[in-house]
Scaffold this motif. Structure first.
Motif, PDB file in Angstrom:
ATOM      1  N   LEU A  76      19.780  25.824  31.683  1.00  0.00           N
ATOM      2  CA  LEU A  76      19.165  24.418  31.508  1.00  0.00           C
ATOM      3  C   LEU A  76      18.933  24.269  32.653  1.00  0.00           C
ATOM      4  CD1 LEU A  76      18.082  21.929  29.927  1.00  0.00           C
ATOM      5  CD2 LEU A  76      20.410  21.156  29.906  1.00  0.00           C
ATOM      6  N   ILE A 131      23.337  17.833  20.887  1.00  0.00           N
ATOM      7  CA  ILE A 131      22.127  17.846  21.256  1.00  0.00           C
ATOM      8  C   ILE A 131      21.378  16.740  20.505  1.00  0.00           C
ATOM      9  CG2 ILE A 131      19.768  19.063  20.788  1.00  0.00           C
ATOM     10  CD1 ILE A 131      21.621  21.518  21.161  1.00  0.00           C
ATOM     11  N   LEU A 178      26.196  16.317  32.549  1.00  0.00           N
ATOM     12  CA  LEU A 178      25.552  17.867  33.049  1.00  0.00           C
ATOM     13  C   LEU A 178      25.647  17.870  34.578  1.00  0.00           C
ATOM     14  CD1 LEU A 178      22.440  18.361  30.696  1.00  0.00           C
ATOM     15  CD2 LEU A 178      24.714  19.300  30.388  1.00  0.00           C
ATOM     16  N   THR A 183      30.788  30.671  19.241  1.00  0.00           N
ATOM     17  CA  THR A 183      31.732  29.439  19.481  1.00  0.00           C
ATOM     18  C   THR A 183      32.450  29.381  21.099  1.00  0.00           C
ATOM     19  OG1 THR A 183      33.490  30.826  18.697  1.00  0.00           O
ATOM     20  CG2 THR A 183      32.239  29.253  17.209  1.00  0.00           C
ATOM     21  N   HIS A 184      31.945  30.820  21.832  1.00  0.00           N
ATOM     22  CA  HIS A 184      32.490  30.706  23.093  1.00  0.00           C
ATOM     23  C   HIS A 184      31.686  30.046  24.235  1.00  0.00           C
ATOM     24  CE1 HIS A 184      35.690  33.316  21.804  1.00  0.00           C
ATOM     25  NE2 HIS A 184      34.786  33.894  20.673  1.00  0.00           N
ATOM     26  N   GLU A 233      31.096  31.539  38.760  1.00  0.00           N
ATOM     27  CA  GLU A 233      31.631  30.500  37.961  1.00  0.00           C
ATOM     28  C   GLU A 233      32.507  30.789  36.586  1.00  0.00           C
ATOM     29  OE1 GLU A 233      27.540  28.266  38.766  1.00  0.00           O
ATOM     30  OE2 GLU A 233      28.168  28.468  36.688  1.00  0.00           O
ATOM     31  N   ILE A 234      31.830  32.049  36.330  1.00  0.00           N
ATOM     32  CA  ILE A 234      32.587  32.734  35.049  1.00  0.00           C
ATOM     33  C   ILE A 234      33.380  33.844  35.745  1.00  0.00           C
ATOM     34  CG2 ILE A 234      32.343  33.740  32.916  1.00  0.00           C
ATOM     35  CD1 ILE A 234      29.783  32.263  32.446  1.00  0.00           C
ATOM     36  N   ASP A 246      25.201  31.200  31.088  1.00  0.00           N
ATOM     37  CA  ASP A 246      25.870  29.909  30.267  1.00  0.00           C
ATOM     38  C   ASP A 246      24.660  29.196  29.991  1.00  0.00           C
ATOM     39  OD1 ASP A 246      27.810  27.883  29.336  1.00  0.00           O
ATOM     40  OD2 ASP A 246      26.840  26.940  30.977  1.00  0.00           O
ATOM     41  N   SER A 267      40.317  31.391  22.255  1.00  0.00           N
ATOM     42  CA  SER A 267      40.280  32.532  22.772  1.00  0.00           C
ATOM     43  C   SER A 267      41.686  32.941  23.395  1.00  0.00           C
ATOM     44  CB  SER A 267      39.061  32.738  23.720  1.00  0.00           C
ATOM     45  OG  SER A 267      37.775  32.885  23.049  1.00  0.00           O
ATOM     46  N   GLN A 327      20.473  26.934  22.506  1.00  0.00           N
ATOM     47  CA  GLN A 327      21.020  25.776  22.761  1.00  0.00           C
ATOM     48  C   GLN A 327      20.541  24.802  24.044  1.00  0.00           C
ATOM     49  OE1 GLN A 327      22.976  28.228  21.781  1.00  0.00           O
ATOM     50  NE2 GLN A 327      23.671  27.922  19.850  1.00  0.00           N
ATOM     51  N   LEU A 360      34.243  23.480  18.786  1.00  0.00           N
ATOM     52  CA  LEU A 360      35.521  23.851  19.555  1.00  0.00           C
ATOM     53  C   LEU A 360      35.222  25.404  20.030  1.00  0.00           C
ATOM     54  CD1 LEU A 360      37.382  25.732  17.567  1.00  0.00           C
ATOM     55  CD2 LEU A 360      38.002  23.692  16.858  1.00  0.00           C
ATOM     56  N   GLU A 361      36.042  25.798  21.155  1.00  0.00           N
ATOM     57  CA  GLU A 361      35.801  27.094  21.763  1.00  0.00           C
ATOM     58  C   GLU A 361      36.626  28.273  20.819  1.00  0.00           C
ATOM     59  OE1 GLU A 361      38.033  29.314  23.166  1.00  0.00           O
ATOM     60  OE2 GLU A 361      36.333  30.618  23.757  1.00  0.00           O
ATOM     61  N   GLY A 362      36.075  29.181  20.490  1.00  0.00           N
ATOM     62  CA  GLY A 362      36.698  30.080  19.595  1.00  0.00           C
ATOM     63  C   GLY A 362      36.587  30.107  18.170  1.00  0.00           C
ATOM     64  N   GLU A 363      37.202  31.094  17.585  1.00  0.00           N
ATOM     65  CA  GLU A 363      36.624  31.270  16.015  1.00  0.00           C
ATOM     66  C   GLU A 363      37.917  30.748  15.389  1.00  0.00           C
ATOM     67  OE1 GLU A 363      33.460  34.234  17.122  1.00  0.00           O
ATOM     68  OE2 GLU A 363      35.179  34.958  16.237  1.00  0.00           O
ATOM     69  N   THR A 373      24.750  37.326  32.127  1.00  0.00           N
ATOM     70  CA  THR A 373      25.225  36.714  31.032  1.00  0.00           C
ATOM     71  C   THR A 373      25.355  35.111  31.304  1.00  0.00           C
ATOM     72  OG1 THR A 373      26.712  38.613  30.549  1.00  0.00           O
ATOM     73  CG2 THR A 373      26.975  36.404  29.047  1.00  0.00           C
ATOM     74  N   PHE A 394      24.151  25.977  29.918  1.00  0.00           N
ATOM     75  CA  PHE A 394      24.196  24.858  30.869  1.00  0.00           C
ATOM     76  C   PHE A 394      23.335  25.304  32.156  1.00  0.00           C
ATOM     77  CE2 PHE A 394      25.821  21.781  28.161  1.00  0.00           C
ATOM     78  CZ  PHE A 394      26.987  22.227  27.506  1.00  0.00           C
ATOM     79  N   ALA A 395      23.819  26.663  32.508  1.00  0.00           N
ATOM     80  CA  ALA A 395      23.354  27.320  33.817  1.00  0.00           C
ATOM     81  C   ALA A 395      21.595  27.486  33.348  1.00  0.00           C
ATOM     82  CB  ALA A 395      23.933  28.671  34.194  1.00  0.00           C
TER      83      ALA A 395
END
Lengths: 169, 434
Positions: free
Chosen positions: A50, B125, B139, A93-94, B156-157, A45, B417, A100, B14-17, A43, A47-48
């Motif tokens: 890119l 963008i 970046l 949105t996460h 990272e995640i 990201d 989130s 993108q 923004l992050e989330g809904e 999964t 930016f990763a």
């Protein structure tokens, strides 16, 4: 900057979310045929993605899309030449995703010379294993990419990657 | 009766809904609701019955942008409950990985989510096409932050190398040394970004809230210290847990944390840390902050972009300092033996203090869990800012109001989130087929 890899295969998706696994499944299947290619799955990201794209001149990206209306339908895009259609961009949105990443790469002149995106419409995104139409589509994509890269082969055995599993829809 | 309603069904960048609803009746502002419709996530419930050592890995799934906050807040809460103390080297490594999280999170918000507002672009963008150097620099900075997290966290995640008691594996000193060159570049790049941002135009606005942040006293806060609240002073983590009052607002799936005595809203995040801990910055970060007009506490949320940029610079310098002074501990973790009791942990997520409280039994099974993310506390402040923004602008067009309100919300870099994890689900069944 890292050395330029000859071919990059990006399999985008979560192996534990049903048809979302199709990207990694395809990328891993192709890895056996192209041992010099750099294969990155998961999964990822935006930016990763890119950052990976700038490390090669030829990349293929495989990802699941859609809401199940046409499971197994294959969409192929020459992303170096133009944007992905808005209807197939998965909005989240996460975090940012492949679409993108490609558009940001385009405005920054960071895209590889060749960037081909295969988007396969999924049927379901839970459970393990690919649905039957998506597994079939995966085989087709593997065959197409193999022809593109000049190494066509017999149909691949996807069972080890979770294809053609029991409980298919 | 004339009613005007301004709605944003899905707030962008923004992050989330989340969504926004502003109701104006007869020319008067009636209601402002920040509506969180991120699906409720029930983390506090699913932690019950789990082993105390699982809390870091489970809670880190609350957020993909700030997993370090949950990994470390939960780990420290469990260490507190069990009476465990970490070696200075382990604590330094935790501080170092946090530098990575601040760098990658702040830079993402500054460059791709917040800055387009100031420069008049719909998104990052579009902005990148006209400002490629700044975006490229950002970046690369973000990648640096991710690299620190990957080195110390395994990936990272949802990093996998952090556990109750420390880490599963210590970093190779050679890998730490290799980071230096990029961090030196990073500090210079962060300084250049900050200087570029000082040229922005900032709307006039002074927030009416009380700053809350960790306050160790001898350094800028990441992982240690009591919690300071304007007008009150320092309080222990256990006192902070009773300081807030969790309320289920009808319009939101996220619990809001409100002060029980109905005083000013609380503000958590970079500006709060800066207000309480400016003296803990490195000399260069402090100097650049002054040059950017940040001589003292900043109460203009539009200028939060500057404060975050100061923190990116600080994090790069702090990371260099931690690498240069690092002494490897004897072991990657200390032994932590469970005992019945309650533990508290708090660390400064990019968006503010992230508080955890757990009760565990003699066997180490989690009995209760209480997680207070910074955005849950900031919701009240966000709505207050929205009221203050809208009230004098009722004659504006709906498009204008909508855009302005979205900007107000984005000032906070909210992590939606994180804010949605409520425990109680009430179903009002009025009948009908299922």
């Amino acid at each position: 900057m890292s050395a330029v890899a000859p071919i990059m295969l990006l399999g985008i998706g979560n192996r534990r979310r049903g048809d979302d696994a199709v990207g990694p499944v395809i990328a891993r299947a192709l890895r056996r045929r192209y041992p010099t290619a750099r294969v990155v799955t998961g999964t990822l990201d935006g930016f990763a993605i890119l950052d990976l794209l700038r490390q090669t001149s030829c990349a293929f990206a495989f990802d699941a899309v859609g809401n199940g209306t046409s499971p197994g339908r294959i969409h192929r895009f020459d992303a170096a030449a133009g944007s992905l259609p808005a209807r197939l961009r998965r909005a989240s949105t996460h975090g940012s995703g492949l679409a993108q990443a490609i558009e940001l790469g385009r405005v920054l002149h960071r895209l590889p010379t060749t960037l081909t995106v295969y988007a396969i419409e999924g049927a379901r995104f839970d459970g393990t294993g690919l649905s039957r139409p998506v597994a079939r589509a995966a085989r087709q994509v593997i065959a197409r990419v193999s022809v593109t890269l000049g190494r066509a082969d017999a149909s691949d055995d996807l069972d080890q990657y979770g294809g053609a599993e029991p409980g298919l829809t | 009766m004339t009613t005007k309603t301004v709605t944003v069904d899905q707030i962008s960048r923004l992050e989330g809904e989340g969504a926004l609803r502003v109701t104006i009746e007869q020319g008067e502002l009636r209601d402002v609701q920040l509506r969180i419709f991120e699906p409720p996530r029930f983390f506090e419930a699913l932690l019950q019955g789990r082993d105390f050592r699982e809390a870091p890995d489970i809670t880190s799934r609350i957020c993909g942008i700030c997993p370090i906050a949950y990994l470390l807040s939960s780990a420290q809460a469990m260490e507190d409950a069990c009476g465990a103390t970490l070696d200075p080297g382990l604590r330094a490594l935790r501080r170092l990985i946090y530098c990575g999280e601040w760098i990658e999170s702040h830079v993402l918000h500054i460059a791709m989510l917040h800055l387009p507002d100031f420069l008049g672009y719909p998104d990052g963008i579009a902005m990148a096409a006209d400002h490629p150097e700044l975006v490229e620099r950002s970046l690369r900075l973000k990648a640096l932050g991710n690299r620190i997290i990957r080195l110390l966290g395994g990936r990272e995640i949802h990093p996998i190398n952090i556990r109750v008691g420390g880490f599963y594996r210590l970093p190779d000193p050679r890998d730490l040394a290799e980071l230096r060159t990029e961090l030196e570049w990073g500090a210079a790049a962060a300084r250049d970004n900050l200087r570029a941002l000082t040229a922005l135009e900032f709307p006039d606005f002074e927030g009416d809230w009380d700053f809350v942040a960790m306050h160790p006293g001898d350094r800028y806060p990441f992982t240690e210290g009591p919690i300071a609240c304007e007008g009150i002073g320092d309080m222990s983590l256990s006192a902070y847990g009773t300081f807030l009052n969790e309320v289920q607002a009808p319009h939101s799936t996220a619990l809001q944390n409100q002060r029980p005595d109905d005083q000013r809203p609380l503000y958590l995040g970079a500006m709060a840390r800066f207000a309480h801990n400016r003296a803990g910055l490195t000399p260069m970060a402090a100097s650049e902050a002054t040059a950017a007009g940040l001589d003292g506490p900043c109460r203009n949320p539009y200028r939060s972009i500057l404060v975050r940029a100061v923190e990116v610079l600080f994090a790069c310098e702090e990371a260099l300092h931690l690498i240069d002074t690092y002494v490897a501990p004897d072991a990657p973790a200390v032994a932590v033996r469970p005992r019945a009791g309650i533990g508290h942990g708090c660390t400064e997520a990019p968006r503010g203090a992230c508080f955890h409280r757990y009760e565990i039994d003699d066997a180490g099974e989690i009995v209760t869990a209480d997680i207070v993310p910074p955005t849950a506390v900031n919701q009240v402040a966000i709505e207050a800012d929205l009221r203050a923004y809208v009230a004098p602008r009722l004659d504006r067009s709906e498009d204008d109001l909508r855009a302005g309100c979205e900007r107000v919300i984005r000032n906070y870099d909210p992590c939606i989130s994180c804010a949605t994890h409520f425990l109680t689900l009430e179903i009002d069944d009025t009948g009908g087929a299922t």
